[in-house]
Structures are given as C-alpha cells and as structure tokens.
Enzyme design. Structure first.
Site, short mmCIF file in Angstrom:
data_model
loop_
_atom_site.label_atom_id
_atom_site.label_comp_id
_atom_site.label_asym_id
_atom_site.label_seq_id
_atom_site.Cartn_x
_atom_site.Cartn_y
_atom_site.Cartn_z
N GLN A 1 74.46 49.75 2.99
CA GLN A 1 75.59 49.44 3.86
C GLN A 1 76.15 48.03 3.68
O GLN A 1 77.36 47.83 3.62
CB GLN A 1 75.15 49.66 5.30
CG GLN A 1 76.29 49.83 6.25
CD GLN A 1 75.82 50.27 7.62
OE1 GLN A 1 76.40 49.86 8.59
NE2 GLN A 1 74.80 51.09 7.72
N SER B 1 73.29 44.53 16.20
CA SER B 1 73.52 45.87 15.67
C SER B 1 74.37 45.76 14.42
O SER B 1 75.34 44.98 14.38
CB SER B 1 74.20 46.75 16.71
OG SER B 1 74.25 48.09 16.24
N GLU B 2 74.03 46.55 13.40
CA GLU B 2 74.65 46.41 12.08
C GLU B 2 76.16 46.68 12.10
O GLU B 2 76.87 46.28 11.19
CB GLU B 2 73.97 47.36 11.09
CG GLU B 2 74.19 48.83 11.42
CD GLU B 2 73.34 49.77 10.56
OE1 GLU B 2 72.43 49.31 9.88
OE2 GLU B 2 73.62 50.98 10.58
N ASN B 3 76.64 47.40 13.13
CA ASN B 3 78.06 47.67 13.20
C ASN B 3 78.85 46.59 13.92
O ASN B 3 79.98 46.81 14.34
CB ASN B 3 78.31 49.05 13.84
CG ASN B 3 77.60 49.22 15.16
OD1 ASN B 3 76.48 48.76 15.33
ND2 ASN B 3 78.25 49.86 16.11
#
Lengths: 222, 222
Positions: free
Chosen positions: A103, B48-50
């Site tokens: 990602q 959080s990765e988002n």
C-alpha cells in the site's frame, strides 16, 4: 478566466480513451468517486488499467467496471474485500490481470510520478515475493527495492468542496489517495459535494491546489 | 499443563508494554483488542493507514460516518487533537520510522524475527497485502500478537517461516497465549510464561529452539 467546473458527469469523463491507465481514489467505501466511475462506465472506455487500493466490492463502481469486462489489469494493494466477488471470479478465470503493490509503495509510486521522479528505493517488500525481478540495493545496511513511478492518464478523485480554480478540500478520511493521485495523472477529474466561490476556501486549509486539477463536477452528497 | 491465556489477557499484556504518549498502529484482527484495554492513565495516539492520527473508539450506533473508518474498514471516531492526512503521508509515518509501535498478527514468526502474516494460499485466492509490509519494516518497535500454535496445533514460531514473508528480521517481541518472547541475536528468548506451564511443554509446541531468560516471569491470565 479559469473555470474547471463542468456541467455534467459525462463532461467530466469525456475523452478518456480505451487502454487508459485510470487512478481511482478510495479506501474501502471511503472516498470512492462513485459517480465518476459510473460515468466512466456509461462513457464506454475499455481495456483499462485501474490503479486503486481495493478491487471493488458488491455491484457498484470499481466492481461494476470489472464485471462489465472493462478492466484489463488492476494495480492495487488489497483486492480481497468483503464482497469483492467480481474481481475474484475474473481473476480465477484468468480474465483479469493483477499487479499487487504494498500500500505505501502504491501511494509513493504515484507520488514519484507526480513529483517528476524516476522512482525510489524502499525497504518495503525486500526479501519477499513482491521484490522478485526488481533491483535490490543495500542502503544503510538494509536491502531496498527499486520501485518505478506509477503515472495515470486519468485520475478520478472525490473531494468535499472545490472552487472554480479547482482548489480542493476533503472530508475526514475520504481524503486518502486523492491528493497524491491528483498530482500523478495527465487529466485529473474530481467530484465534489459542493462548489464554492473563489476565495471562500481558507487558503491555509486547501489540501490540493488547483494546479493539480483539470475538471470538477458537483455531485449531491449521498 | 498447557493452559493458554485468553485473547483479552494477551491484549492486556501487550498494552502494558505501550508507554504513555506513544504513537501506535494496531493491525487488523487480534491487535485491535489492545486499544480496548489500554487504561485511561495513558494517552496513546492511534494511527490508521488511511490517514488518521488520534483515532478513537467505534461510534455510538447511528453515529457512523462512512468517511471515517479504520484499516479494517470499520467505523471509528476522531479524538480531540486528532488529524487527517493523505495516504502518502500516512505511509511516510509508517515507513519513515515515526510510528513508535506497530502491533501485528502473524501466521508465522521465525527465530530471526522474520514475519509471515499476509498470505498462506497462493493458488486459489488473489494475493492481498495492504499495508502489512510497510508496517513491518517501518515502525520503531514491531510487536507480534498471536496464538502460540495454529488452530490444529501446529507451531507458529519456527526456525524459518514456510509461508511467504511479509518482512525479514523485523519482529522485536512476540506475545502469545503461552509466552512472551524476545527476538534476540541468538534466537527466541522466553521472558514470561503462562501459569503452570513447564519449559519442556512450551518447547514442545514451538519449532524454533527456545532459550530462557534468567528470570522468567509469569503471565497474568486475567
């Protein structure tokens, strides 16, 4: 006068050609430019390479593009989601390609494209299957994998508000890939929930400056 | 007698090692439990990765916002002081060593700290990696939280991983339902063991060769 606003979603996706590489924002259901993807479905371009985090779920947006056999290859980090049935079915049948990218590498490859860089070395993926066939260099005592830039012909992005110069603000975690994808495509198309007057966006809060944006369409909040 | 501690007891044990003020990423699955048991005496900033820092717990029913989700695509909230940022920056935080602690699940961990936690079956399901590789290489400290063996009793702590690696030589400490183990220069060192468990019993369910700290402690089963 600069006015990047377009009247319809059809105008927003006009001219996208067969074989195009299309960057599509979103993470799960969050920040997906659903209406733009549906407009692309109506527009008819096929043989697309789609770059996006997930490979769609259910019957909507990216999943619909895949179901309608419009996508040749998906470049993504996580094609397996709850309800990603169309991707999985076509993948098993060998009818769709998959380039799996970690990602952070996916995002950084697009950033490199937008920043005019020829790629980068990253420790992510070193010593794994995803480094196979790639150049590896030891930097600071650690193996790093060379990754190429990932430009798009088109980016489809969802933002919250825009002015006619194409300056954008986003909403919460829907921002995700949008700002990076906007820099990485030849044609950046954005859907927003609201147009505002020039000067109404706080310049300190603009996330994507209009220089990265080509077309903006207004879509009522769902 | 081999009597494993509960998932919540494991989460409490991990939480004890997270210091006040830490920036922490909790992986999908079992690691999420850690967030529920960190006491109010500590201020922890969850990433959080988002694109979220300062992520809070799940919202009350009816308060969900589809644009505010965690890496597992579940609705979350934002705490006062929290912030949103785009995907590339989310991974700058991870890969760039700005996250203090990453807690990850695992299929397998090797005695040299290799981690396998992204795929077991290359043939029938499309591969999916998400942010696992970036989290594993980037955080200052990588903690693994996993059952000691698979559901059918096979060891997960091995001399060498047999599943495809997520990253090599990255794990610092492993928390299982039987023990806490550090990855040392000479392999796995047992720091704590479940009550009543003997060293021979622990070794019998571990494929990697264990050494034992001078002062092996007892895991709190509660």
């Amino acid at each position: 006068m600069i006015d990047k606003r377009v009247a319809t979603l059809a105008d927003a996706v006009a001219g996208i050609s067969d074989g195009a590489t299309v960057l599509i924002g979103g993470f799960g259901d969050s920040g997906v430019p659903v209406e733009l993807v549906h407009a692309l479905l109506d527009q008819g371009a096929r043989d697309l390479t789609v770059v996006t985090n997930n490979a769609g779920a259910g019957e909507s947006d990216v999943a619909a593009l895949i179901r309608e056999r419009r996508v040749r290859t998906v470049v993504c980090s996580y094609p397996r989601s709850m309800g990603s049935i169309w991707f999985e079915e076509l993948w098993r049948a060998g009818e769709i390609g998959l380039e799996l990218v970690p990602q952070g590498t996916l995002s950084e490859r697009m950033r490199a494209a937008g920043a005019g860089l020829g790629g980068f070395f990253t420790p992510t993926g070193a010593d794994t299957l995803l480094a196979e066939g790639k150049e590896v260099r030891t930097i600071g005592g650690r193996p790093h994998v060379f990754e190429h830039p990932l430009p798009g012909d088109v980016a489809l992005v969802k933002a919250h508000r825009a002015d006619r110069w194409g300056n954008l603000v986003y909403r919460k975690a829907a921002r995700n890939y949008g700002p990076t994808m906007a820099t990485a495509a030849t044609l950046t198309v954005v859907q927003v929930e609201e147009f505002v007057e020039l000067g109404d966006l706080d310049p300190e809060a603009v996330v994507t400056p209009g220089i990265f944006v080509d077309r903006v369409a207004e879509v009522a909040a769902s | 007698m081999i009597r494993p501690i509960s998932d919540v007891a494991m989460a409490r044990r991990v939480a004890r090692d997270i210091p006040d003020g830490a920036y922490v990423n909790l992986g999908i699955g079992m690691p999420i439990l850690v967030g529920d048991v960190v006491g109010p005496d500590k201020e922890i900033v969850y990433h959080s990765e988002n694109g979220i820092l300062g992520m809070g717990p799940a919202p009350a029913p009816g308060e969900e916002d589809r644009e505010l989700i965690n890496a597992g695509k579940q609705p979350v909230t934002l705490l006062p002081g929290g912030s949103y940022f785009h995907h590339t920056d989310a991974f700058v935080m991870m890969r760039g060593g700005h996250i203090d602690i990453s807690v990850l699940g695992a299929f397998q961990v090797s005695e040299s700290g290799d981690l396998a936690n992204w795929i077991t079956d290359l043939a029938t399901m499309p591969p999916a990696v998400g942010g696992a590789m970036d989290l594993a290489v980037g955080a200052k400290r990588v903690l693994v939280m996993t059952t000691h063996t698979t559901r059918d009793g096979r060891p997960k702590l091995l001399p060498r991983c047999t599943y495809p690696l997520t990253a090599a030589r990255v794990v610092d400490r492993v928390y299982t339902d039987l023990a806490v183990l550090d990855v040392g220069p000479a392999g796995l060192v047992v720091r704590e063991m479940a009550p009543g468990l003997t060293r021979a019993e622990l070794q019998s369910v571990t494929a990697a060769r264990l050494t034992f700290a001078d002062d092996v402690g007892e895991l709190d089963p509660h």
